[in-house]
Write an enzyme that holds these catalytic residues in place. Structure first.
Site, PDB file in Angstrom:
ATOM      1  N   ASP A 207       1.019  -1.003   0.227  1.00  0.00           N
ATOM      2  CA  ASP A 207      -0.022  -0.009  -0.085  1.00  0.00           C
ATOM      3  C   ASP A 207       0.983   1.003  -0.183  1.00  0.00           C
ATOM      4  OD1 ASP A 207      -1.474   2.210   0.631  1.00  0.00           O
ATOM      5  OD2 ASP A 207      -2.801   0.876   1.620  1.00  0.00           O
ATOM      6  N   HIS A 208       1.100   1.772  -1.109  1.00  0.00           N
ATOM      7  CA  HIS A 208       2.172   2.818  -1.333  1.00  0.00           C
ATOM      8  C   HIS A 208       1.956   4.077  -0.232  1.00  0.00           C
ATOM      9  CE1 HIS A 208      -0.647   4.542  -4.198  1.00  0.00           C
ATOM     10  NE2 HIS A 208      -0.182   5.894  -3.813  1.00  0.00           N
ATOM     11  N   HIS A 270      -5.780   2.905   1.322  1.00  0.00           N
ATOM     12  CA  HIS A 270      -4.919   4.106   1.992  1.00  0.00           C
ATOM     13  C   HIS A 270      -5.603   4.828   3.275  1.00  0.00           C
ATOM     14  CE1 HIS A 270      -3.204   3.385  -1.765  1.00  0.00           C
ATOM     15  NE2 HIS A 270      -3.770   4.228  -2.515  1.00  0.00           N
TER      16      HIS A 270
END
Lengths: 520, 433
Positions: A207-208, A270
């Site tokens: 999950d960037h 996010h």
């Protein structure tokens, strides 16, 4: 001294104005062990927009070992040279700044045409990896990055497992992009399949957002200081707002976005990760499992403010046209690739409670949307009002203290509090204490992918989501997903003008609690 | 962190039998019994001070080889007892030399090589070879060997076993055993040599052990300063990985100084430095010289001259990129309770004067957490903007520092050290002349 470091020093002394010469070389980053990174979906967008630039950055920072290779895999019948050329074309601007380093880096790039569904391709992939092990001394260590369509995650893992490429848990890892499933059930199924192919310690669900310096800073701010933790609870905090706003529309992602929407694209991953990091209990020690245990625990304690009638705590919206006469903006339903009757949400706002000792009764308001007024991500903690108002306020009403953690842009933190307004009276007014990454450090932080790729190759799962976290996150939104699936009219789509702060109904959601969304 | 003993009592074997014994221990035919696939560490462990403190009744046996608190406190008492200058660091050779043991042949339990610090054992070394010279130079060589399985604190972590080998005896007998030692270092694994003694002792042995493929850990604060810097310079210029613990201990100073100039608005100040004062404890200037060398390298200054003004001060001049001269003063300060490591930095002051805008003149002072730096704060800085920071003390033991190095897996010399060490040497050489 190695050639790349010399070059780095040269570049840095040339750009004195922007670099602190005393800072260079002080970061003692962990060194990645020899290995081959295999990227499936190497002909796709993510590879040339994010992954290869991030790897080049790691190379420039001397964080990749000399025994390293990147093997791009996709169905296209490219050669090593084709792949190198494509990457070079995509990274033209970055390469211009440092062409010598690129010349060395490009030697690490290889390509193998692979269709993960074809047995024979997997055989040739294994052979190619063995060859690379010999010529690049990568010691059979491999990280497989599945940058492919989500529908191939399960098949990809099975194919790798059947080919024996995930056999050694200490030498092989799989990185899986989001979205991990479409709902609780599909995530659970996918987890089962993936865990049948590899041990959980080998699986890195990316999950960037967790790669962002500012998201990680929430942990440091909370657990490296003594002043915040004692007031980080229901006794002092009255509400929390978590926002991720974009100014752009759906752009060229209509195909994916139509089947996903803001809830699946942004909230489940996010924003939920930001919620978890903001609300989690302190881990006993800074250890991947200790941190992930606490995140999973807080997600399991979270629920929608009204699970029986979710429409009372959740607002969906979709951007309509807007902009100015000179720069008109089209609405979502007019975007290429989007159905004119689309009921996909581009905006979602909701109220969540966390049912535990720390947060009982504190509302967490989450919102995200496309084509909003500003691009920003932030977490806002609003503190309870003073029990007695002793002073008049210059603005008419007293303002609650707020701690604003700015994730992007203008990364940093603001603390808002009341002071005496100058003059003979005793009126108070709010002021801000500001911490800015830019002003304090003056150097841009690495892209999230730089950090996460390095961590995956180091085998450090701290910033990756574990299976139970993913499932808990999906479970939290299940009542909403069920309504969207079965009775979409119960959760109507409110249109909002492009470049505004979303539908009025979202404001009403907070107005019911006598609150306002923060307008930064 | 208490040290870990080997689980098995070491077996004493004739030196020639050790290679075959170890070969039997780790059968290559059985993958589950092949031992840790990590690194080997060869330690030169004379522990002269510890041996003498024990033999003179100032410290309880056994000889462990670790830098424990009791040893440091006993050494501090010796400084007072022998009327040495109060600034004398407890590990300084003068402390050790002041002790004369009466009976060097009296039997004392010697656990050197078997008492492994937990921070090092947690890294699961494949082979630990300890060279443990005895005070009596005529003692015969004893060789001990044991399998070694570290007990890891984190449950669930897989423990991989290794072995320890100890060569104990008089200096001459250890020299004789060196050929066997060479054969015991696994070629396929990274090999580290930790010279845990004074750099100017047993020079031929250090040179022999530190062959180019091996990663050398040393402490440039231990030994004659000029020799230490010369050695550091010569080794960093060669293709050998050097890890200097004295340089490692500078990290909080380098980090704090860099932190001062992280905010972009302060970067310009760096271009206007005209004076640097560095205060250090006692008489060993090596760390101060390394710090000066690092700053000069990073700011691209060239040495113009180095002047010995008196015994306590080293003065030097550098030329900046814009040809302005920067004056450096390295000043030795007497302190009441010195750090265990000789020559630790006490404070640094940078004076930055801008020719164009005198109201931009800045004085930057960094002081050690434990020591006053009033000397640096004195004198005519009132008109300047003052930036003051406190540099945190580092309380880690030498074993923890070594473990940190081993963990980093760095197979090359820090590029910053390889630039700073020659400059530090040049500065000192000019003074020596």
């Amino acid at each position: 001294m190695s050639w790349s470091y010399k070059n780095h020093l040269r570049t840095s002394s040339m750009s004195k104005a922007i670099t602190n010469p005393l800072r260079i070389g002080l970061r003692q980053e962990r060194v990645i062990s020899p290995q081959c990174l295999v990227i499936f979906g190497a002909s796709g967008d993510l590879t040339h927009r994010k992954l290869v630039p991030a790897l080049f950055e790691l190379f420039k920072q001397r964080r990749l070992p000399s025994e390293f290779a990147i093997l791009g895999c996709a169905r296209r019948p490219w050669s090593d040279e084709d792949f190198r050329q494509k990457m070079q074309n995509s990274l033209k601007e970055v390469i211009q700044e440092d062409p010598t380093t690129w010349e060395h880096f490009v030697q690490c790039l290889f390509y193998e045409p692979v269709d993960l569904q074809k047995q024979e391709d997997l055989v040739s992939l294994s052979k190619r990896l063995e060859e690379i092990d010999k010529i690049r001394a990568t010691h059979n260590n491999r990280t497989f990055y599945l940058s492919v369509s989500p529908k191939f995650y399960a098949g990809g893992c099975k194919a790798l497992s059947n080919a024996g490429l995930l056999k050694d848990p200490k030498r092989s890892r799989v990185v899986i992009e989001k979205p991990f499933g479409r709902d609780f059930r599909s995530a659970q199924n996918l987890n089962q399949i993936v865990q049948n192919c590899a041990k959980e310690s080998q699986i890195f669900r990316i999950d960037h957002y967790l790669g962002k310096e500012t998201v990680q800073n929430i942990l440091v701010l909370r657990f490296a200081n003594t002043i915040f933790e004692p007031i980080w609870n229901r006794n002092f905090i009255s509400s929390v707002q978590i926002t991720a706003a974009e100014t752009v529309g759906v752009e060229d992602r209509a195909g994916y976005y139509e089947s996903s929407g803001a809830l699946r694209d942004m909230v489940q991953n996010h924003l939920t990760q930001m919620l978890a990091i903001t609300a989690m209990e302190p881990p006993g020690h800074f250890d991947p499992e200790a941190i992930r245990n606490e995140k999973a625990k807080v997600l399991k304690s979270s629920r929608l403010a009204n699970e029986i009638e979710p429409w009372k705590c959740c607002i969906r919206g979709q951007y309509a046209g807007g902009g100015s006469q000179s720069h008109p903006l089209i609405g979502y339903r007019e975007e290429p690739g989007v159905s004119p009757n689309s009921s996909t949400e581009t905006y979602v706002a909701m109220k969540v409670f966390i049912e535990n000792w720390r947060w009982q009764g504190v509302p967490f308001y989450i919102r995200t949307g496309k084509r909003l007024a500003k691009r920003l991500s932030e977490v806002v903690l609003t503190f309870r009002e003073a029990p007695v108002h002793l002073f008049d306020t210059a603005g008419g009403t007293p303002t609650s203290n707020q701690l604003i953690l700015r994730i992007q842009p203008n990364e940093g933190a603001i603390f808002k509090f009341e002071v005496k307004s100058p003059g003979s009276g005793m009126k108070s007014r709010p002021v801000e204490m500001n911490f800015s990454y830019d002003q304090s450090f003056g150097e841009p932080s690495d892209e999230g992918y730089v950090r996460l790729l390095a961590d995956a190759m180091l085998g450090d799962p701290t910033l990756f989501t574990r299976s139970d976290e993913v499932e808990a996150a999906w479970k939290l939104y299940t009542p909403l997903l069920q309504i969207i699936e079965n009775n979409p009219r119960d959760l109507p789509i409110y249109p909002y003008e492009s470049r505004t702060w979303g539908p009025e109904a979202a404001d009403a959601l907070l107005a019911k609690d006598h609150l306002l969304w923060r307008r930064p | 962190m208490s040290p870990q003993l080997t689980l098995q009592t070491p077996i004493q074997l004739p030196p020639s039998e050790i290679p075959s014994y170890l070969e039997q221990l780790w059968s290559k035919d059985q993958p589950s019994n092949s031992g840790a696939n990590t690194f080997s560490l060869l330690i030169w462990q004379p522990s002269w001070l510890e041996q003498k403190l024990i033999r003179t009744g100032r410290l309880k046996s056994p000889i462990e080889g670790n830098q424990r608190n009791e040893l440091i406190e006993a050494a501090r008492k010796v400084v007072l007892e022998k009327d040495l200058p109060h600034s004398t660091p407890p590990l300084e050779s003068i402390v050790c030399n002041s002790l004369i043991p009466q009976n060097e042949n009296k039997s004392i339990t010697d656990l050197r090589g078997q008492h492994v610090h937990r921070a090092i054992s947690a890294l699961q070394p494949r082979r630990l070879i300890t060279l443990a010279p005895t005070l009596n130079g005529k003692n015969k060589l004893e060789t001990l060997v044991a399998a070694y399985c570290p007990l890891l604190e984190e449950s669930g972590s897989d423990s991989a076993c290794g072995d320890v080998v100890v060569f104990r005896g008089g200096m001459d007998s250890i020299k004789e055993g060196l050929d066997i030692v060479e054969n015991l270092i696994p070629e396929e694994l990274p090999s580290w040599i930790w010279w845990n003694g004074y750099l100017d002792e047993a020079k031929p042995m250090l040179n022999k052990l530190a062959s180019s493929g091996r990663r050398l850990i040393l402490d440039s604060a231990l030994g004659d300063p000029y020799y230490c810097l010369e050695l550091l310079k010569s080794k960093t210029c060669k293709d050998q990985a050097i890890n200097d613990l004295n340089w490692l201990r500078l990290r909080s100073w380098r980090e704090s100084l860099a932190m001062v100039f992280d905010p972009p608005k302060r970067r310009e100040i760096l271009q206007n430095i005209v004076n640097i004062d560095i205060d250090f404890e006692g008489e060993n200037p090596v760390q101060g010289l390394l710090l000066a060398g690092w700053i000069a390298d990073r700011l691209n200054w060239k040495i113009v001259e180095s002047i010995p003004s008196d015994e306590e001060i080293i003065e030097a001049k550098f030329k900046r990129d814009d040809d302005y001269i920067v004056h450096l003063k390295l000043i030795s300060l007497p302190v009441g309770r010195p750090s265990i490591h000789p020559g630790q930095i006490v404070g640094i002051r940078l004076i930055c004067k801008s020719n164009e805008r005198s109201n931009n003149d800045v004085c930057v002072i960094l002081g050690a957490e434990s020591t006053e730096c009033m000397r640096l704060e004195a004198g005519g800085m009132a008109s300047m903007e003052l930036i003051e920071e406190v540099v945190p003390n580092q309380f880690t033991s030498v074993e923890m520092d070594v473990a940190r190095l081993l963990k980093s897996c760095r197979g090359s010399t820090s590029p910053l050290l390889s630039k700073a060490a020659p400059l530090a040497y040049e500065l000192f050489k000019l003074v020596k002349k």
